[in-house]
Design an enzyme around this catalytic site. Sequence first.
Site, short mmCIF file in Angstrom:
data_model
loop_
_atom_site.label_atom_id
_atom_site.label_comp_id
_atom_site.label_asym_id
_atom_site.label_seq_id
_atom_site.Cartn_x
_atom_site.Cartn_y
_atom_site.Cartn_z
N HIS A 80 0.84 -1.19 0.00
CA HIS A 80 0.00 0.00 0.00
C HIS A 80 0.88 1.24 0.00
O HIS A 80 1.94 1.23 0.60
CB HIS A 80 -0.90 0.02 1.25
N ASP A 118 -8.02 -5.32 -0.25
CA ASP A 118 -8.49 -6.20 -1.32
C ASP A 118 -8.11 -7.67 -1.13
O ASP A 118 -8.56 -8.52 -1.89
CB ASP A 118 -7.91 -5.72 -2.67
C1 SDX Z 1 -6.32 0.03 -3.02
O1 SDX Z 1 -4.35 4.45 -2.03
C2 SDX Z 1 -5.31 3.89 -1.42
O2 SDX Z 1 -5.70 4.29 -0.37
C3 SDX Z 1 -5.94 2.71 -2.15
C4 SDX Z 1 -6.98 1.85 -1.38
C5 SDX Z 1 -8.27 2.63 -1.14
O3 SDX Z 1 -9.00 2.26 -0.22
O4 SDX Z 1 -8.58 3.53 -1.92
O5 SDX Z 1 -6.46 1.39 -0.15
C6 SDX Z 1 -7.42 0.64 -2.23
O6 SDX Z 1 -6.12 0.45 -4.14
C7 SDX Z 1 -5.49 -1.05 -2.39
C8 SDX Z 1 -4.33 -1.48 -3.26
C9 SDX Z 1 -4.76 -2.53 -4.27
N1 SDX Z 1 -3.67 -2.90 -5.17
C10 SDX Z 1 -2.99 -4.05 -5.07
O7 SDX Z 1 -3.21 -4.87 -4.18
C11 SDX Z 1 -2.00 -4.29 -6.16
C12 SDX Z 1 -0.71 -4.81 -5.57
N2 SDX Z 1 -0.09 -3.76 -4.82
C13 SDX Z 1 0.93 -2.96 -5.41
O8 SDX Z 1 0.94 -2.87 -6.79
C14 SDX Z 1 1.32 -1.71 -4.65
O9 SDX Z 1 1.62 -2.08 -3.34
C15 SDX Z 1 0.37 -0.49 -4.65
C16 SDX Z 1 -0.11 -0.11 -6.04
C17 SDX Z 1 -0.86 -0.76 -3.77
C18 SDX Z 1 1.15 0.70 -4.05
O10 SDX Z 1 2.18 1.04 -4.93
P1 SDX Z 1 3.37 1.99 -4.49
O11 SDX Z 1 2.96 2.95 -3.47
O12 SDX Z 1 4.00 2.53 -5.71
O13 SDX Z 1 4.37 0.92 -3.84
P2 SDX Z 1 5.55 1.19 -2.82
O14 SDX Z 1 6.25 2.47 -3.18
O15 SDX Z 1 5.05 1.11 -1.44
O16 SDX Z 1 6.49 -0.05 -3.10
C19 SDX Z 1 7.66 -0.22 -2.33
C20 SDX Z 1 8.39 -1.41 -2.85
C21 SDX Z 1 8.72 -1.37 -4.35
O17 SDX Z 1 9.87 -2.18 -4.52
P3 SDX Z 1 11.32 -1.47 -4.65
O18 SDX Z 1 11.28 -0.64 -5.91
O19 SDX Z 1 11.54 -0.64 -3.42
O20 SDX Z 1 12.29 -2.62 -4.75
O21 SDX Z 1 7.60 -2.60 -2.68
C22 SDX Z 1 7.34 -3.22 -3.94
C23 SDX Z 1 7.56 -2.10 -4.99
O22 SDX Z 1 7.85 -2.65 -6.25
N3 SDX Z 1 5.95 -3.68 -3.92
C24 SDX Z 1 5.55 -4.90 -4.22
C25 SDX Z 1 4.17 -4.94 -4.00
N4 SDX Z 1 3.76 -3.73 -3.57
C26 SDX Z 1 4.85 -2.95 -3.53
N5 SDX Z 1 6.22 -5.98 -4.66
C27 SDX Z 1 5.49 -7.09 -4.88
N6 SDX Z 1 4.18 -7.21 -4.70
C28 SDX Z 1 3.48 -6.14 -4.25
N7 SDX Z 1 2.16 -6.22 -4.08
#
Ligand code: SDX
Length: 429
Positions: A306, A363
């Site tokens: 998140h 989710d």
């Molecule tokens: C919702 O924003 C909100 O409030 C949204 C929400 C709402 O109520 O409105 O809460 C609802 O949208 C929930 C999220 C649903 N999406 C997913 O579950 C998809 C999977 N999650 C990711 O794609 C991701 O975590 C996001 C999109 C939710 C957040 O993306 P960010 O903010 O760009 O991620 P980050 O900066 O925190 O990531 C930090 C690191 C990165 O790696 P590095 O570049 O540091 O090596 O963690 C990695 C990311 O690549 N990472 C993941 C991951 N989520 C983050 N790696 C693998 N699997 C994941 N799910």
Amino acid sequence: MSKVAKLEIEGKIYELPIVEGSEGEKAVDISQLRQQSGYITLDDGYGNTGSCKSAITFIDGEKGILRYRGIPIEDLAEKASFVETAYLIIFGHLPNSAELNRFSDLLTQNEMLHEDLKFHFEGFPPNAHPMAILSAMINASSCFHQRILGPYDDEVFELQAARLISKVRTIAAFAFRKSRGLPIIYPKPVYKYTANFLHMMFSQPFQDYELKPEIVRALDLIFLLHADHEQNCSTATVRMIASSKANLFASAAGAVCAIWGPLHGGANMEVVQMLEEIHRGGDDGSRFIAAAKDKKSGHKLMGFGHRVYRNYDPRAKIIKAQCDQLLAVLKRTDPLLDIAKKLEEAALHDSYFIERKLYPNVDFYSGIIMRAIGIPLEMFTVMFAIGRMPGWIANYKEIMEGQGSRIYRPRQIYVGPTRQSYQPLADRK
Ligand code: SDX
């Protein structure tokens, strides 16, 4: 004395005001920086940018805290209904019984769609995605309420809000019936909000759907837990659209499109598809974890991570507990719940997820409840959108009431070609 931050650029010091929120959050106000220095700030994906001041929802992502108008999500989940919570989010206080009755009556009075909208539904192909229908029909329904197309008017806002919250569920149910080739079921005024939605989804013209209180409560809770989440992608979209002074229905239709994406509300579908694939393959999910850790794979572990939470999403905790409770009451099991729990366990013990503080988000478990209720997979994100409507409306209201609020218009750093000369067509290779 008000606090300031000092920024040195090319030997010159700029003083920037510090802004503090009511929960101690701090920001550096850079709104005059370009005017004073010629510099803008660059923040890809707005991860470090506060786009507004808002009094609706508070999140402490480090501690895993979520409150609507100051009230912890856990208390609302235990004691409130979705409609009560919607009122709280939009109008800023819990409704007294007169206010709640009035708002509920408005929802009932506005549950029907204009009969001519049926022809719009007929124009969609049978397997049209319900999110596309939802967005299109929210916009189309605004054509039947000309007053909402005018400038923001505080006098009619309560009616407009109730209209949108009420009609979105009718549109959603009609979209589902249409996609399955089933006859449309009209709402029944005797039913409360969520029961009425289940009735429109699952009754038949010859037989009413049997409303089980546990199922009604579980779906009501899903709506409530999704009701707002500060400046997420779809809510920021609402504020963006509303900042141009577009109407409420247009702003909500845009938000439906934003929430559709798999990185946002669309993740609830993708999680269940992932769990189903693990179940079909009979493996332990390690393939999905390995792919999520491999940046080249282009895959993420859906339902995990998140932008704001560096801790367990408090909504996921509540939903996980509710999964166990609902399945027990219904005397059912779901192999996907066991798989989800094992996957969570494996990820939470994996150094990749530990180092990045990636936990289950809202989710991860919500699809399992929706399956138990009987909501089909393609409608999962629609459920998220119905639930999120109060948050979108409250944010719209804040924009419209904002003193001196400006149109949203970020800047950019241009990295394209410098000035080029126009080449006549004949000279081009
Ligand atoms: C919702 O924003 C909100 O409030 C949204 C929400 C709402 O109520 O409105 O809460 C609802 O949208 C929930 C999220 C649903 N999406 C997913 O579950 C998809 C999977 N999650 C990711 O794609 C991701 O975590 C996001 C999109 C939710 C957040 O993306 P960010 O903010 O760009 O991620 P980050 O900066 O925190 O990531 C930090 C690191 C990165 O790696 P590095 O570049 O540091 O090596 O963690 C990695 C990311 O690549 N990472 C993941 C991951 N989520 C983050 N790696 C693998 N699997 C994941 N799910």
